[in-house]
Write a protein that holds these residues in place. Structure first.
Motif, short mmCIF file in Angstrom:
data_model
loop_
_atom_site.label_atom_id
_atom_site.label_comp_id
_atom_site.label_asym_id
_atom_site.label_seq_id
_atom_site.Cartn_x
_atom_site.Cartn_y
_atom_site.Cartn_z
N SER A 1 1.59 15.23 -12.95
CA SER A 1 0.64 15.28 -13.95
C SER A 1 0.61 13.93 -14.81
CB SER A 1 0.52 16.57 -14.58
OG SER A 1 0.26 17.60 -13.82
N SER A 2 1.19 13.58 -14.10
CA SER A 2 1.36 11.71 -14.90
C SER A 2 -0.09 10.81 -14.42
CB SER A 2 2.38 11.25 -15.05
OG SER A 2 2.72 10.59 -13.92
N MET A 3 -0.56 11.11 -14.02
CA MET A 3 -2.36 10.00 -13.37
C MET A 3 -2.83 9.25 -14.95
SD MET A 3 -3.32 10.40 -10.45
CE MET A 3 -4.72 9.39 -10.35
N ASP A 4 -3.03 8.98 -16.08
CA ASP A 4 -3.00 8.94 -17.21
C ASP A 4 -2.45 7.37 -16.81
OD1 ASP A 4 -5.72 10.08 -17.41
OD2 ASP A 4 -4.24 10.77 -19.08
N SER B 1 0.47 -1.21 -0.15
CA SER B 1 0.04 0.21 0.46
C SER B 1 0.88 1.17 0.26
CB SER B 1 -0.86 0.19 1.19
OG SER B 1 -2.09 -1.00 1.19
N GLU B 2 1.80 1.29 0.67
CA GLU B 2 3.04 2.19 0.70
C GLU B 2 3.48 2.70 -0.91
OE1 GLU B 2 7.50 3.82 3.17
OE2 GLU B 2 6.42 2.14 3.06
N THR B 3 3.84 1.80 -1.71
CA THR B 3 4.37 1.99 -2.85
C THR B 3 2.94 2.55 -3.65
OG1 THR B 3 5.69 -0.17 -2.72
CG2 THR B 3 5.15 0.64 -5.31
N PHE B 4 2.10 2.38 -3.86
CA PHE B 4 0.91 2.73 -4.15
C PHE B 4 0.63 3.89 -3.71
CE2 PHE B 4 -3.59 3.59 -5.17
CZ PHE B 4 -3.88 2.73 -5.93
N LEU B 5 0.39 4.21 -2.53
CA LEU B 5 0.83 5.53 -3.13
C LEU B 5 1.62 6.65 -2.63
CD1 LEU B 5 -0.47 5.03 1.39
CD2 LEU B 5 -1.65 6.10 -0.16
N ASN B 6 2.54 5.95 -2.70
CA ASN B 6 4.28 6.65 -3.07
C ASN B 6 3.74 7.07 -4.91
OD1 ASN B 6 5.21 7.13 -0.81
ND2 ASN B 6 6.28 5.38 -1.24
N ASP B 7 3.31 5.86 -5.28
CA ASP B 7 3.40 6.26 -6.77
C ASP B 7 1.86 7.07 -7.25
OD1 ASP B 7 5.34 4.44 -7.33
OD2 ASP B 7 3.99 2.64 -8.19
N LEU B 8 1.04 6.59 -6.63
CA LEU B 8 -0.09 8.43 -6.66
C LEU B 8 0.83 9.50 -6.45
CD1 LEU B 8 -3.03 8.78 -7.04
CD2 LEU B 8 -3.35 8.39 -4.89
N ILE B 9 1.00 10.10 -5.27
CA ILE B 9 1.88 11.16 -4.83
C ILE B 9 2.74 11.76 -5.97
CG2 ILE B 9 3.13 12.50 -3.32
CD1 ILE B 9 2.58 10.79 -1.54
N LYS B 10 2.97 11.13 -6.57
CA LYS B 10 4.05 11.41 -7.52
C LYS B 10 3.28 11.53 -8.57
CE LYS B 10 8.08 9.56 -9.80
NZ LYS B 10 9.76 8.98 -10.10
N SER B 11 2.83 10.50 -8.53
CA SER B 11 1.84 10.86 -10.03
C SER B 11 0.77 12.12 -10.98
CB SER B 11 0.73 9.22 -10.33
OG SER B 11 1.39 8.42 -10.67
N ILE B 12 0.23 12.05 -9.05
CA ILE B 12 -0.38 13.52 -8.94
C ILE B 12 0.78 14.57 -9.04
CG2 ILE B 12 -1.19 15.06 -7.34
CD1 ILE B 12 -2.82 12.78 -6.21
#
Length: 204
Positions: free
Chosen positions: A22-25, A8-19
């Motif tokens: 601007s690479s949410m797609d 879950s930590e990796t998912f969260l870090n990836d999410l924050i980095k993507s936001i």
């Protein structure tokens, strides 16, 4: 098959980095175009409302596309505080199966299979020593195994019980009372007379 296993930590870090970038797609494609999605420690999403929304939407996309979703937590969905009800409902919609800590026999087999995979000669008394003291946590067991193998390679020593005691003295105190002993059945298991077909899949 496209398989993605994350904490879950990796998912969260990836999410924050993507936001931030601007690479949410790309993020959504990475997590939603898989056949098997496995995520560990989902209780970490407690109280994180924005990330819960992304988890919920990711779950829905995978579920609607009939993909396989496997989630782990240290508690049931209903017992995770500050988790949105809709997420609890989604997480509870599948099979909830408790995973018990590995017992002595399982730890012994894991050590044996890891040694075989790594072409390491691990004597039975060393397996008995490690599994007899570390038999409730697979991560600790893997850590002890890796520490022992690294010590043997660094010192260029053959693995023996005395060497294992020295290498693992900070993991298993020298004065630690031995909790379990090798039985005849366990000796048969280590010699290969009893097979556990699921173990190889468990440790890979």
């Amino acid at each position: 098959l496209n398989i993605r296993f994350v904490t879950s930590e990796t998912f969260l870090n990836d999410l924050i980095k993507s936001i931030e970038t601007s690479s949410m797609d790309k993020f959504r494609k990475r997590y939603r175009s898989v056949d098997y999605f496995l995520m560990d420690d989902v209780q970490l999403f407690s109280g994180k409302n924005s990330s819960q929304t992304e988890v919920f939407n990711t779950f829905n996309v995978l579920f609607d596309n009939k993909k396989h979703i496997i989630l782990t937590s240290d508690r049931t969905p209903q017992d995770i505080e500050k988790l949105e009800d809709r997420i609890k409902t989604r997480f509870s919609s599948g099979l909830i199966a408790p995973i018990e800590p590995p017992d002595y026999e399982m730890c012994s087999v894991i050590l044996l299979k890891k040694a075989e995979h790594d072409h390491i000669v691990l004597p039975e008394d060393v397996i008995n020593y490690i599994a007899g003291h570390i038999h409730t946590n697979v991560r600790e067991l893997n850590g002890a195994y890796n520490k022992l193998v690294s010590y043997a390679q660094f010192t260029q020593q053959k693995i023996t019980l005395d060497m294992a005691r020295t290498a693992l003295k900070d993991v298993i105190p020298p004065d630690a009372k031995k909790e379990l002993t090798m039985t005849a059945a366990r000796q048969r298991m280590l010699r290969g007379e009893v097979q556990y077909n699921t173990v190889s899949r468990f440790i890979k």
